[in-house]
Design a protein around this motif. Structure first.
Motif, PDB file in Angstrom:
ATOM      1  N   ASN A   1      14.837   4.086   2.924  1.00 43.53           N
ATOM      2  CA  ASN A   1      15.151   4.155   1.495  1.00 43.53           C
ATOM      3  C   ASN A   1      14.013   4.749   0.670  1.00 43.53           C
ATOM      4  OD1 ASN A   1      17.626   2.785   1.962  1.00 43.53           O
ATOM      5  ND2 ASN A   1      16.549   0.837   1.922  1.00 43.53           N
ATOM      6  N   ALA A   2      12.834   4.859   1.254  1.00 42.61           N
ATOM      7  CA  ALA A   2      11.646   5.270   0.505  1.00 42.61           C
ATOM      8  C   ALA A   2      11.451   6.784   0.532  1.00 42.61           C
ATOM      9  CB  ALA A   2      10.413   4.580   1.065  1.00 42.61           C
ATOM     10  N   THR A   3      10.926   7.282  -0.577  1.00 42.32           N
ATOM     11  CA  THR A   3      10.511   8.685  -0.658  1.00 42.32           C
ATOM     12  C   THR A   3       9.076   8.799  -1.161  1.00 42.32           C
ATOM     13  OG1 THR A   3      11.397   8.885  -2.905  1.00 42.32           O
ATOM     14  CG2 THR A   3      12.866   9.530  -1.080  1.00 42.32           C
ATOM     15  N   ALA A   4       8.461   7.671  -1.521  1.00 41.05           N
ATOM     16  CA  ALA A   4       7.098   7.674  -2.047  1.00 41.05           C
ATOM     17  C   ALA A   4       6.364   6.429  -1.564  1.00 41.05           C
ATOM     18  CB  ALA A   4       7.117   7.708  -3.570  1.00 41.05           C
ATOM     19  N   TRP A   5       5.107   6.627  -1.147  1.00 38.73           N
ATOM     20  CA  TRP A   5       4.260   5.539  -0.664  1.00 38.73           C
ATOM     21  C   TRP A   5       2.992   5.539  -1.500  1.00 38.73           C
ATOM     22  CZ3 TRP A   5       7.671   8.331   1.991  1.00 38.73           C
ATOM     23  CH2 TRP A   5       8.530   7.668   2.869  1.00 38.73           C
ATOM     24  N   TYR A   6       2.508   4.328  -1.842  1.00 38.40           N
ATOM     25  CA  TYR A   6       1.358   4.196  -2.726  1.00 38.40           C
ATOM     26  C   TYR A   6       0.352   3.196  -2.172  1.00 38.40           C
ATOM     27  CZ  TYR A   6       3.937   6.592  -6.452  1.00 38.40           C
ATOM     28  OH  TYR A   6       4.611   7.522  -7.199  1.00 38.40           O
ATOM     29  N   ARG A   7      -0.905   3.348  -2.623  1.00 36.54           N
ATOM     30  CA  ARG A   7      -1.983   2.447  -2.215  1.00 36.54           C
ATOM     31  C   ARG A   7      -2.901   2.211  -3.406  1.00 36.54           C
ATOM     32  NH1 ARG A   7      -7.326   3.049  -0.657  1.00 36.54           N
ATOM     33  NH2 ARG A   7      -8.070   1.461   0.800  1.00 36.54           N
ATOM     34  N   LEU A   8      -3.349   0.952  -3.556  1.00 38.00           N
ATOM     35  CA  LEU A   8      -4.318   0.575  -4.572  1.00 38.00           C
ATOM     36  C   LEU A   8      -5.473  -0.157  -3.900  1.00 38.00           C
ATOM     37  CD1 LEU A   8      -5.019   0.174  -7.653  1.00 38.00           C
ATOM     38  CD2 LEU A   8      -3.970  -2.095  -7.406  1.00 38.00           C
ATOM     39  N   PRO A   9      -6.686   0.394  -3.953  1.00 42.65           N
ATOM     40  CA  PRO A   9      -7.834  -0.357  -3.431  1.00 42.65           C
ATOM     41  C   PRO A   9      -8.072  -1.576  -4.323  1.00 42.65           C
ATOM     42  CG  PRO A   9      -8.414   1.960  -3.828  1.00 42.65           C
ATOM     43  CD  PRO A   9      -7.080   1.712  -4.460  1.00 42.65           C
ATOM     44  N   VAL A  10      -8.320  -2.730  -3.715  1.00 41.58           N
ATOM     45  CA  VAL A  10      -8.544  -3.943  -4.500  1.00 41.58           C
ATOM     46  C   VAL A  10      -9.911  -4.563  -4.221  1.00 41.58           C
ATOM     47  CG1 VAL A  10      -6.120  -4.477  -4.897  1.00 41.58           C
ATOM     48  CG2 VAL A  10      -7.250  -5.398  -2.860  1.00 41.58           C
ATOM     49  N   ARG A  11     -10.707  -3.954  -3.384  1.00 42.49           N
ATOM     50  CA  ARG A  11     -12.091  -4.403  -3.123  1.00 42.49           C
ATOM     51  C   ARG A  11     -13.005  -3.223  -3.116  1.00 42.49           C
ATOM     52  NH1 ARG A  11     -12.130  -9.663  -2.907  1.00 42.49           N
ATOM     53  NH2 ARG A  11     -10.945 -10.803  -1.388  1.00 42.49           N
TER      54      ARG A  11
ATOM     55  N   ALA B   1      -7.463  -9.026   0.968  1.00 39.91           N
ATOM     56  CA  ALA B   1      -7.030  -7.629   1.090  1.00 39.91           C
ATOM     57  C   ALA B   1      -8.114  -6.685   0.601  1.00 39.91           C
ATOM     58  CB  ALA B   1      -5.756  -7.392   0.286  1.00 39.91           C
ATOM     59  N   THR B   2      -8.159  -5.510   1.212  1.00 37.77           N
ATOM     60  CA  THR B   2      -8.974  -4.431   0.663  1.00 37.77           C
ATOM     61  C   THR B   2      -8.077  -3.418  -0.046  1.00 37.77           C
ATOM     62  OG1 THR B   2      -8.962  -3.274   2.796  1.00 37.77           O
ATOM     63  CG2 THR B   2     -10.862  -4.696   2.312  1.00 37.77           C
ATOM     64  N   SER B   3      -6.777  -3.457   0.260  1.00 41.36           N
ATOM     65  CA  SER B   3      -5.841  -2.608  -0.464  1.00 41.36           C
ATOM     66  C   SER B   3      -4.454  -3.239  -0.497  1.00 41.36           C
ATOM     67  CB  SER B   3      -5.760  -1.205   0.145  1.00 41.36           C
ATOM     68  OG  SER B   3      -5.156  -1.242   1.411  1.00 41.36           O
ATOM     69  N   VAL B   4      -3.709  -2.818  -1.511  1.00 47.34           N
ATOM     70  CA  VAL B   4      -2.305  -3.188  -1.652  1.00 47.34           C
ATOM     71  C   VAL B   4      -1.518  -1.893  -1.525  1.00 47.34           C
ATOM     72  CG1 VAL B   4      -0.544  -4.132  -3.197  1.00 47.34           C
ATOM     73  CG2 VAL B   4      -2.833  -5.142  -3.152  1.00 47.34           C
ATOM     74  N   VAL B   5      -0.476  -1.920  -0.707  1.00 54.45           N
ATOM     75  CA  VAL B   5       0.360  -0.747  -0.512  1.00 54.45           C
ATOM     76  C   VAL B   5       1.798  -1.092  -0.867  1.00 54.45           C
ATOM     77  CG1 VAL B   5      -1.158   0.250   1.251  1.00 54.45           C
ATOM     78  CG2 VAL B   5       0.732  -1.248   1.947  1.00 54.45           C
ATOM     79  N   LEU B   6       2.581  -0.069  -1.118  1.00 54.11           N
ATOM     80  CA  LEU B   6       3.998  -0.272  -1.389  1.00 54.11           C
ATOM     81  C   LEU B   6       4.725   1.039  -1.180  1.00 54.11           C
ATOM     82  CD1 LEU B   6       4.733   1.081  -4.419  1.00 54.11           C
ATOM     83  CD2 LEU B   6       3.349  -0.850  -5.140  1.00 54.11           C
ATOM     84  N   ASP B   7       6.030   0.931  -1.013  1.00 56.82           N
ATOM     85  CA  ASP B   7       6.854   2.129  -0.986  1.00 56.82           C
ATOM     86  C   ASP B   7       7.938   1.985  -2.029  1.00 56.82           C
ATOM     87  OD1 ASP B   7       9.248   0.866   0.166  1.00 56.82           O
ATOM     88  OD2 ASP B   7       8.206   0.903   2.077  1.00 56.82           O
TER      89      ASP B   7
END
Length: 162
Positions: free
Chosen positions: A152-162, A118-124
């Motif tokens: 059900n989601a109101t917020a989305w997030y991303r974390l770069p991992v590379r 992965a280059t990023s991890v995302v979640l809601d």
């Protein structure tokens, strides 16, 4: 025995029990102003390596291994060269809260994402889950535009991992 996080098939009995408790709790606490909670489980096959993984956190209680929390990771379509894996169904039972279970689950999922390339991890998530949002932001996740249509989601997030 200290807390242990292990990869497991996403359809074993302890996962079913944890996810049923998660969905029951979310349905009961879902903000009424947002409508009705949509009960949806990601198919277990989406959590199979190398396109995903499902983990359960266990602790020893009275000589028995007890499942206290869980979470999954699955590959989703790339976004302009960004190899994305999505975190799903992070849940900690009431007995496991305040003991570092969610941190241990997220550590395992983020480590797996890196191992899968992965280059990023995302979640809601939903903004009503204040502690979850604070944990994600504390781990370096940044709020982004929606990448899915989760009702059900109101917020989305991303974390770069590379």
């Amino acid at each position: 025995m200290p807390l242990q996080v292990r990869s497991v098939p996403a359809d074993v009995p302890e996962v079913d029990a944890l996810l049923d408790a998660y969905l029951d709790e979310r349905e009961a606490t879902f903000p009424s102003a947002q409508g009705t909670y949509s009960r949806k489980r990601t198919p277990a096959a989406e959590f199979e390596p190398p396109n995903g993984v499902f983990v359960v956190a266990y602790d020893e209680v009275g000589g028995t291994s007890v499942a206290l929390g869980c979470g999954g990771l699955r590959r989703i379509p790339d976004d302009d060269g960004d190899v994305r894996f999505e975190v799903k169904h992070v849940y900690v039972s009431p007995a496991g809260r305040g003991r570092g279970v969610a941190t241990a689950v997220m550590d395992a999922l983020e480590r797996a994402a890196r191992e899968f390339g992965a280059t990023s991890v995302v979640l809601d998530t939903n903004d009503s889950l204040v502690a979850a949002g604070a944990m994600y932001r504390g781990r370096g996740y940044q709020r982004v535009e929606p990448f899915n249509d989760n009702p059900n989601a109101t917020a989305w997030y991303r974390l770069p991992v590379r």
